[in-house]
Design a protein around this motif. Structure first.
Motif, PDB file in Angstrom:
ATOM      1  N   ALA A  63       0.814  -1.221   0.000  1.00  0.00           N
ATOM      2  CA  ALA A  63       0.000   0.000   0.000  1.00  0.00           C
ATOM      3  C   ALA A  63       0.847   1.271   0.000  1.00  0.00           C
ATOM      4  CB  ALA A  63      -0.937  -0.002   1.201  1.00  0.00           C
ATOM      5  N   TYR A  65       3.953   1.638  -1.153  1.00  0.00           N
ATOM      6  CA  TYR A  65       5.049   1.546  -2.118  1.00  0.00           C
ATOM      7  C   TYR A  65       5.203   2.770  -3.023  1.00  0.00           C
ATOM      8  CZ  TYR A  65       8.035  -0.442  -5.733  1.00  0.00           C
ATOM      9  OH  TYR A  65       9.048  -0.674  -6.601  1.00  0.00           O
ATOM     10  N   GLY A  66       4.134   3.219  -3.633  1.00  0.00           N
ATOM     11  CA  GLY A  66       4.222   4.300  -4.614  1.00  0.00           C
ATOM     12  C   GLY A  66       4.361   5.663  -3.975  1.00  0.00           C
ATOM     13  N   ASP A  67       5.199   6.523  -4.562  1.00  0.00           N
ATOM     14  CA  ASP A  67       5.377   7.886  -4.055  1.00  0.00           C
ATOM     15  C   ASP A  67       4.091   8.699  -4.166  1.00  0.00           C
ATOM     16  OD1 ASP A  67       8.060   7.561  -3.347  1.00  0.00           O
ATOM     17  OD2 ASP A  67       8.723   7.995  -5.391  1.00  0.00           O
ATOM     18  N   ALA A  68       3.294   8.418  -5.188  1.00  0.00           N
ATOM     19  CA  ALA A  68       2.058   9.179  -5.413  1.00  0.00           C
ATOM     20  C   ALA A  68       0.836   8.449  -4.842  1.00  0.00           C
ATOM     21  CB  ALA A  68       1.870   9.430  -6.903  1.00  0.00           C
ATOM     22  N   GLY A  69       1.076   7.469  -3.973  1.00  0.00           N
ATOM     23  CA  GLY A  69      -0.022   6.774  -3.334  1.00  0.00           C
ATOM     24  C   GLY A  69      -0.492   5.523  -4.053  1.00  0.00           C
ATOM     25  N   GLU A  70       0.085   5.211  -5.212  1.00  0.00           N
ATOM     26  CA  GLU A  70      -0.347   4.013  -5.923  1.00  0.00           C
ATOM     27  C   GLU A  70       0.334   2.783  -5.307  1.00  0.00           C
ATOM     28  OE1 GLU A  70       3.377   5.350  -7.953  1.00  0.00           O
ATOM     29  OE2 GLU A  70       1.595   6.372  -7.273  1.00  0.00           O
ATOM     30  N   PRO A  71      -0.406   1.710  -5.105  1.00  0.00           N
ATOM     31  CA  PRO A  71       0.179   0.506  -4.514  1.00  0.00           C
ATOM     32  C   PRO A  71       1.044  -0.234  -5.531  1.00  0.00           C
ATOM     33  CG  PRO A  71      -2.110   0.122  -5.053  1.00  0.00           C
ATOM     34  CD  PRO A  71      -1.836   1.574  -5.343  1.00  0.00           C
ATOM     35  N   ALA A  72       1.898  -1.087  -4.998  1.00  0.00           N
ATOM     36  CA  ALA A  72       2.714  -1.958  -5.851  1.00  0.00           C
ATOM     37  C   ALA A  72       1.934  -3.229  -6.129  1.00  0.00           C
ATOM     38  CB  ALA A  72       4.013  -2.304  -5.141  1.00  0.00           C
ATOM     39  N   LYS A  73       2.373  -3.958  -7.115  1.00  0.00           N
ATOM     40  CA  LYS A  73       1.819  -5.286  -7.344  1.00  0.00           C
ATOM     41  C   LYS A  73       2.443  -6.214  -6.291  1.00  0.00           C
ATOM     42  CE  LYS A  73       0.944  -4.886 -12.297  1.00  0.00           C
ATOM     43  NZ  LYS A  73      -0.084  -3.949 -12.120  1.00  0.00           N
TER      44      LYS A  73
END
Length: 160
Positions: A63, A65-73
């Motif tokens: 949850a 992972y992403g700098d812009a709030g996007e989760p990783a796979k």
């Protein structure tokens, strides 16, 4: 953190700023020395572990992972965790099903954790398993790793 834990725990346990940059640089140097690569996904997961205030579950890492709030796979994070564990940059705390960064300088070592049942903090320390490892060797057993998890209350929660 437990519902019963309602007191201040002082400063966060994670590292940030120049200390975080230095730790990531040291990890990159160690990977290069071992002819391994600290790829961007591996680096990001290590960065999240190092900056965390306590143990993180894999889905917390996914949850965040992403700098812009996007989760990783999920496979991206699980592969990174496997790599970080294999090289000794992270440990899995079995009883919590969560991960922490390795706080010891030694590349490979036995891991031991003091886990607070109130605030959830997990402190790593270097146990002395020498007599147990000698006994195992005498019995013809080659121990590859040992992990100890001790649960109780940290000093702050005992006083809170």
């Amino acid at each position: 953190m437990s519902e019963a834990c309602r007191h201040d725990h002082g400063s966060p346990h994670g590292i940030h700023g120049t200390e975080l940059a230095a730790a990531l640089g040291a990890a990159e140097a160690r990977c290069a020395a071992e002819q391994e690569r600290l790829t961007p996904p591996r680096r990001r997961v290590l960065e999240l572990l190092l900056g965390a205030e306590g143990p993180l579950k894999a889905y917390d890492l996914i949850a965040a992972y992403g700098d812009a709030g996007e989760p990783a796979k999920p496979p991206t994070v699980y592969r990174a965790l496997e790599f970080l564990e294999r090289l000794g940059f992270a440990h899995r705390i079995e009883s919590l099903n969560a991960y922490v960064p390795c706080r010891m300088e030694a590349e490979r070592h036995s891991a031991a954790f003091l886990i607070c049942d109130c605030c959830g903090a997990a402190k790593e320390f270097e146990p002395d398993f020498s007599s147990q490892l000698t006994a195992a060797a005498s019995a013809g057993y080659a121990v590859r790793s040992v992990t100890l998890e001790a649960r109780g209350l940290c000093g702050e929660c005992q006083g809170g």
